[in-house]
Design a protein around this motif. Sequence first.
Motif, PDB file in Angstrom:
ATOM      1  N   TYR A   1      38.044  39.346  47.509  1.00  0.00           N
ATOM      2  CA  TYR A   1      37.207  38.341  46.859  1.00  0.00           C
ATOM      3  C   TYR A   1      37.436  36.961  47.473  1.00  0.00           C
ATOM      4  CZ  TYR A   1      36.407  41.778  43.167  1.00  0.00           C
ATOM      5  OH  TYR A   1      36.054  42.897  42.473  1.00  0.00           O
TER       6      TYR A   1
ATOM      7  N   VAL B   1      36.962  41.187  38.336  1.00  0.00           N
ATOM      8  CA  VAL B   1      36.862  42.364  39.199  1.00  0.00           C
ATOM      9  C   VAL B   1      35.447  42.922  39.037  1.00  0.00           C
ATOM     10  CG1 VAL B   1      37.802  44.623  39.746  1.00  0.00           C
ATOM     11  CG2 VAL B   1      39.319  42.801  38.980  1.00  0.00           C
TER      12      VAL B   1
ATOM     13  N   TYR C   1      42.277  43.729  42.014  1.00  0.00           N
ATOM     14  CA  TYR C   1      42.080  42.594  42.908  1.00  0.00           C
ATOM     15  C   TYR C   1      43.097  42.683  44.042  1.00  0.00           C
ATOM     16  CZ  TYR C   1      41.780  37.620  44.266  1.00  0.00           C
ATOM     17  OH  TYR C   1      41.631  36.450  44.948  1.00  0.00           O
TER      18      TYR C   1
ATOM     19  N   CYS D   1      44.012  34.382  42.595  1.00  0.00           N
ATOM     20  CA  CYS D   1      42.579  34.510  42.306  1.00  0.00           C
ATOM     21  C   CYS D   1      41.862  33.245  42.758  1.00  0.00           C
ATOM     22  CB  CYS D   1      42.353  34.750  40.822  1.00  0.00           C
ATOM     23  SG  CYS D   1      43.116  36.270  40.213  1.00  0.00           S
TER      24      CYS D   1
ATOM     25  N   TRP E   1      36.717  34.446  43.374  1.00  0.00           N
ATOM     26  CA  TRP E   1      36.994  35.342  42.256  1.00  0.00           C
ATOM     27  C   TRP E   1      36.203  34.935  41.019  1.00  0.00           C
ATOM     28  CZ3 TRP E   1      39.265  33.945  37.558  1.00  0.00           C
ATOM     29  CH2 TRP E   1      39.623  35.015  36.711  1.00  0.00           C
TER      30      TRP E   1
ATOM     31  N   HIS F   1      37.551  44.930  46.312  1.00  0.00           N
ATOM     32  CA  HIS F   1      38.924  44.465  46.092  1.00  0.00           C
ATOM     33  C   HIS F   1      39.182  43.125  46.769  1.00  0.00           C
ATOM     34  CE1 HIS F   1      39.522  48.439  44.533  1.00  0.00           C
ATOM     35  NE2 HIS F   1      39.324  49.008  45.705  1.00  0.00           N
TER      36      HIS F   1
END
Length: 835
Positions: A643, A649, A603, A389, A646, A641
């Motif tokens: 990113y 979501v 993600y 992330c 991040w 989906h």
Amino acid sequence: MEFTPVTEVLPVPPVRWENAGDNELASRIYRILLRWLPFANEQFGEWDGRPECGHFFGGHFWYCSDTTSVSLVYAIMAKLGNYDEGVTGIPREEIQARAIRGIRYAGFTHDTGPEDCVRVEGVLSYTSGKKWGGRGDNFFMASQNGRSVASLCHAAWLLWEELDDETRLIVQNVAVSYADRWSGEEPRNGAYYDTQCEENAWTSMGIAAAVALLPGHPHHAEWVKGFMQWSISSVTTFRDRLADPSGLIDTPLANRVKTVTFHPDMTTENHAFVHPSYLCAGTNLRALHATFSLLGGQPIIETALHNNVELYERTVRVWSQFDGLAVPVQGQDWWYNRQHERQLTHTVLNVLHGHRDAALLERAALGSIERIQASNPRGCLLEENGETCVINAAHAQYAKDLEPGSALDLATSFLLHTFGGLGAEPSGRQEFAWRMSGVHHYPYGCTTVYRTPEAFTSFSWRNNVMALTLPRKGLWTVTPLYASYTGTVEFEVSRGVQGLSNEHIIRDVDRSRISLLNDGFGAAVSISRGDRELLQHAAFVALPDGSSVYFENWEVLRSCRVKEISTGLIGVRNDSYSAMPELAPGTRTVYLPEGEAVFQGFYGKEPNRIVSFGSIPYLNVDNEIGYLLYGSQEVRYLNKHEYPKWKGVEDILTLNYREPLELSESGPGALEPFVAVSLPNRTREQTAEAYRQSALLSSGEEAGPALLETGGYLVYAYHGSIPVEARAQKQAQGRCVLSVYEGNGRLASGKWNWRNKVEPLTAGYYKARYRMELEAGPQTDLEWSLHGNRLLLLNHGSQMVKLRLQPAGGEREEGGSWEERELAPGGYLVYEREG
């Protein structure tokens, strides 16, 4: 002051272990940290630079905060609380040993340690293979080490009896070097763009460590003075500055407050917008002095608490939703689940200030933290796969790297409760929700908020020009995009000044007028886009029942080519947490007039997916919020989906998408107007019914006010420069029920007409004061006038008019009882409502 290394271990006050006590909140936090320990333990690594040393989470993060934060958590778990090896699978002796290894690693690799002791190699070039401590750095980076100094000294103090003299000495030198460097410096000043609240507060943290641990040091008095100067200067407004004035040539002793770090309305800016994380930085960071004081049984110096309560009561608690998270009214550039950080803010106000609302909100935040963690099999506080992330790739920041900071916030709260007690009796949830309801205006932060017990509405007209309408589940349903509602414009050629062209982020407006109403507000703004190529006239009205209306129309100022215009932007949260399925089920369903579409939230794994719904009159998201649309060119849903950055979501719903356009200043020179009504806490069926009962009304003038009737309100927006008489008209035939609004109305020739004066550049609403039911026939000609509580009805027709009259509430409010009335031809009726 010049730093003089400590060459022999100085006496340290004993920790007042007898003051430590258990309570409900301390135990809850301790259990969260217990479940986190196995994950943290996986992140431990040995270091062979010196004996008995090790690091956590890589050992090369900014300011050594990875290792110092986790070392403090480990020290707490080794010395306090009901440690349960059955939960962690780790002997308590190992927890203590690794805490000491972390302390030693941080001490040896600090600027005061041996030159050959540097941190391990890592992905971040600035820190990899280098020392920490700030030597040679600018103020921002050098002073930020105060966070790590405070964590290191807390950990060492808790384990002081278990440390050898070598370790004690390196810790004392870390503390002394920081306090000596910064105690004689002046705090920084600033509230716009980048508040100095955070910098001043973390500097006070580092000094606080030396103040607490080394009362016998010859520089102690200077450290105390420096701590007081930096800590009181963290949260200051012009009022503090005026209350403690100084001249141009004052001496350092003449005054304490030399800064303004907050606007008069207790907002402040960081990263160029009003940001909840940085609003609370002074409260959270200065709390480390409180924990030092509680550990040592010493009084808390009041400068560390300065303005905490006013700041909290005017902003943080007002913006807090049901789970204790403060709504980012101008957007969020960190991750959305900031409950750990807000939980600490609430804890400070609860324990140190006895604030009942904080006691309520702290418990709410802890509930979310527990459930998020329960959704992560590894016990993570943020995301199960946090290493994927991306938060800031350039700074080597991924969700996993921010775990130590979240754990540190919990550890600080644990110490506050353990040594400071349970805190206040919490407020009642419903009573709190009602008390926070109403209009809250921030003229300097350029934001207005309207709350009901089940909805949150806001509009911001500077920094990030955006609007929000949140249902009862708040940020778990709708997210605060930087251009929420107001939207983005992408030109084929971008000619504007970067950062000021208002293309993807709208920084300011050309004109604005904010009207504060009894139960809601109206905002009318004009926004130049690009290099003053387009002028967007936007308005946003918050209605008493929690719903809102967004208006927009456009002028073409200069010929241009546009790749796309996306307005009516709505962020849709689509996280999946198994322990909180009612908030984060991992899917979102969009209900359409015909059919529905389901979107999975996750993600990575797949590319983004865009689905077009075409031009539709209304839709509903998950039976949680509905949208009525007028003039929408195309509705799109981005199932996201991928990113680059991040936050959680987050899908994006575009209520009005326009494809490539070539626009000319010579004609047609305008785009079709667009209006969106947002209906929080409505089902798909209620949304459909609301559309049937709502109407965009004709004003009869192209440049006149925009008018919409919905839910018992007549909503208007006008961007003209002179007062006008607004006029509205709609068909009304047969048996009908009409709403009576402030102004003048007439029912004749099968049409309902209304008119009233509207001021320049304004938006707002009229609430229906009465409902009138009657038979509208060809000969019906009924006129009325409503001003204040007095309603006058005149029958201009040739037939008797029989009607039923009822004092009205809003759409979901109860009205009064119906009264039968008759008006003969030429007759009149005066009806006066009480109140």
